[in-house]
Design an enzyme around this catalytic site. Structure first.
Site, mmCIF file in Angstrom:
data_model
loop_
_atom_site.group_PDB
_atom_site.id
_atom_site.type_symbol
_atom_site.label_atom_id
_atom_site.label_comp_id
_atom_site.label_asym_id
_atom_site.label_seq_id
_atom_site.Cartn_x
_atom_site.Cartn_y
_atom_site.Cartn_z
ATOM 1 N N ASP A 1 42.160 75.789 10.785
ATOM 2 C CA ASP A 1 43.077 74.893 10.066
ATOM 3 C C ASP A 1 42.968 75.108 8.565
ATOM 4 O OD1 ASP A 1 40.531 74.002 10.629
ATOM 5 O OD2 ASP A 1 41.050 71.889 10.818
ATOM 6 N N LYS B 1 37.302 77.982 15.467
ATOM 7 C CA LYS B 1 37.380 76.516 15.486
ATOM 8 C C LYS B 1 36.065 76.026 16.090
ATOM 9 C CE LYS B 1 39.731 72.656 14.976
ATOM 10 N NZ LYS B 1 39.985 72.064 13.658
ATOM 11 N N ASP C 1 51.467 86.034 11.603
ATOM 12 C CA ASP C 1 52.861 85.770 11.219
ATOM 13 C C ASP C 1 52.911 85.045 9.874
ATOM 14 O OD1 ASP C 1 53.935 86.996 13.384
ATOM 15 O OD2 ASP C 1 55.046 85.252 14.130
ATOM 16 N N ASP D 1 47.664 85.477 16.398
ATOM 17 C CA ASP D 1 49.109 85.488 16.620
ATOM 18 C C ASP D 1 49.793 84.642 15.546
ATOM 19 O OD1 ASP D 1 51.602 85.693 17.736
ATOM 20 O OD2 ASP D 1 51.178 84.506 19.517
ATOM 21 N N TYR E 1 45.624 83.546 26.103
ATOM 22 C CA TYR E 1 46.830 84.178 26.656
ATOM 23 C C TYR E 1 46.541 84.885 27.982
ATOM 24 C CZ TYR E 1 48.974 83.391 22.058
ATOM 25 O OH TYR E 1 49.456 82.827 20.918
#
Ligand code: NAD
Length: 357
Positions: A223, A191, A251, A247, A142
């Site tokens: 994942d 990852k 959620d 992020d 980001y």
């Protein structure tokens, strides 16, 4: 003890839920002989309307001069067509940067009394879960280099994921220190089978883990983590991950509790000052109706007592009061579920919490 708290009530339901949290803090203050001084500052759409800037300098200065900050929520359809730099949500990034906040803590807990709101399979929900998601907040993709260029297939765009050892090390320490206050188990999500930035992330996390032999540390690929949160959320205690993975996963972990109006969060930096806010937005659809659930904001205020002020007993007291209210069957409209009870208003729910303190 005496503490100065900056209040950023914001937009939509923000003022309603912050007022509830202030009432609860005042009661706790009286009970334990602490004095909380509150100063209000404008942020978000209301700040834009009054000053033309969603994050006025006066607000930044006021927050920097306070011991901690309690935020309601910002944004709403009225300001959706403004250019990006004037949008209320832009103020969120601005205030985090101004306060040097690089860690986001989001507890996601399934309250036994709210099991019926959980969207997971009944046998998974029956076991309950209580995890703390720790997301790096100021690094990664980001904030990395980005742009557009001519590629071999024509126009292309790119964003860059970049983490320094320093950034990973400091967030890893937050995770291990937090785990020591909980069930001593950290799962670090990356990852590393594909990304070089994740391989460095993993190396640094392992290095820090060696300093915490009393805390278990496991790596998990992102994942797989997305699946495990649905399949077996009980396995998670403290989860630490990068900005983008956090992020998305935070959620997901919030949603599996089934009750967005219940979830608190804290953003922290190096010092004691933090920014505490519910994870939900300004809920324009119910603003002004007096029916918003104030619990997420009350629990955010409890996190402030624990993480910024070191008032552990007082924070427990607030959380226990919320538990008792839920166990007694009281609900606001968003968490009524299938229980058929008459929902309480924001003011009535606040009163119930106060009665239990
Ligand atoms: P939202 O979280 O505001 O609302 C989603 C749904 O949940 C709505 O139906 C709402 O009524 C309900 N809800 C949320 N909080 C509730 C509460 N305390 N009690 C009862 N019901 C509650 O998300 P949205 O509708 O996507 O966003 C609305 C505005 O909020 C947008 O402008 C968005 O940009 C902004 N937003 C702000 C923040 C923040 O200030 N940190 C975070 C997310 C969204």
């Amino acid at each position: 003890m005496e503490f100065n708290i900056a209040l950023l009530k914001g937009d939509g339901i923000g003022p309603e839920i912050v007022d509830s949290a202030v009432a609860v803090l005042n009661k706790i203050g009286g009970k334990y002989s602490h004095k909380f001084n509150f100063s209000e500052y404008l942020m978000g759409g209301c700040a834009y309307d009054k000053t033309g800037n969603p994050l006025p300098q006066e607000t930044v200065d006021g927050c920097l001069a306070s011991d901690s900050v309690l935020l309601g929520a910002v944004g709403g359809p009225k300001w959706d067509t403004l250019p990006g730099h004037l949008r209320p949500e832009k103020a969120l990034l601005g205030i985090r940067a101004a306060l040097g906040l690089y860690t986001n803590l989001r507890p996601a807990k399934l309250y036994p009394a709210l099991k019926e709101a959980c969207p997971l399979r009944e046998e998974v929900a029956a076991k309950g879960f209580d995890l703390l998601m720790i997301r790096e907040l100021t690094g990664g993709i980001y904030f990395g280099e980005r742009g557009r260029r001519d590629g071999k297939n024509g126009l292309e765009a790119y964003d860059t994921e970049c983490y320094s050892e320093m950034e990973v090390e400091r967030i890893a320490r937050v995770a291990f220190n937090s785990a020591r206050l909980r069930n001593k188990n950290v799962i670090s999500i990356d990852k590393a089978n594909v990304l070089e930035s994740s391989r460095l992330w993993r190396e640094v996390v392992h290095r820090v883990a060696a300093e915490y032999p009393d805390v278990a540390c496991t790596d998990m690929l992102v994942d797989n983590a997305a699946m495990q949160l649905i399949k077996n959320p009980q396995q998670f205690d403290v989860v630490v991950t990068s900005n983008m993975f956090g992020d998305i996963l935070s959620d997901e972990s919030s949603q599996i509790t089934g009750s967005i109006g219940m979830l608190a969060s804290a953003s922290l930096g190096d010092g004691k000052r933090g920014l505490y806010e519910p994870i939900h937005g300004s809920a324009p659809d119910i603003a002004g109706k007096g029916i918003a659930n104030p619990i997420a904001t009350v629990l955010s205020a409890a996190m402030m007592l624990r993480f910024s002020f070191g008032l552990e007993k007082e924070a427990d007291d607030m959380e226990n009061a919320v538990n008792r209210v839920l166990n007694d069957g009281f609900r606001t409209a968003d968490i009524v579920g299938t229980s058929r009870v008459t929902p309480l208003s924001t003011a009535q729910m606040t009163e119930k919490i106060l009665e239990n303190l």
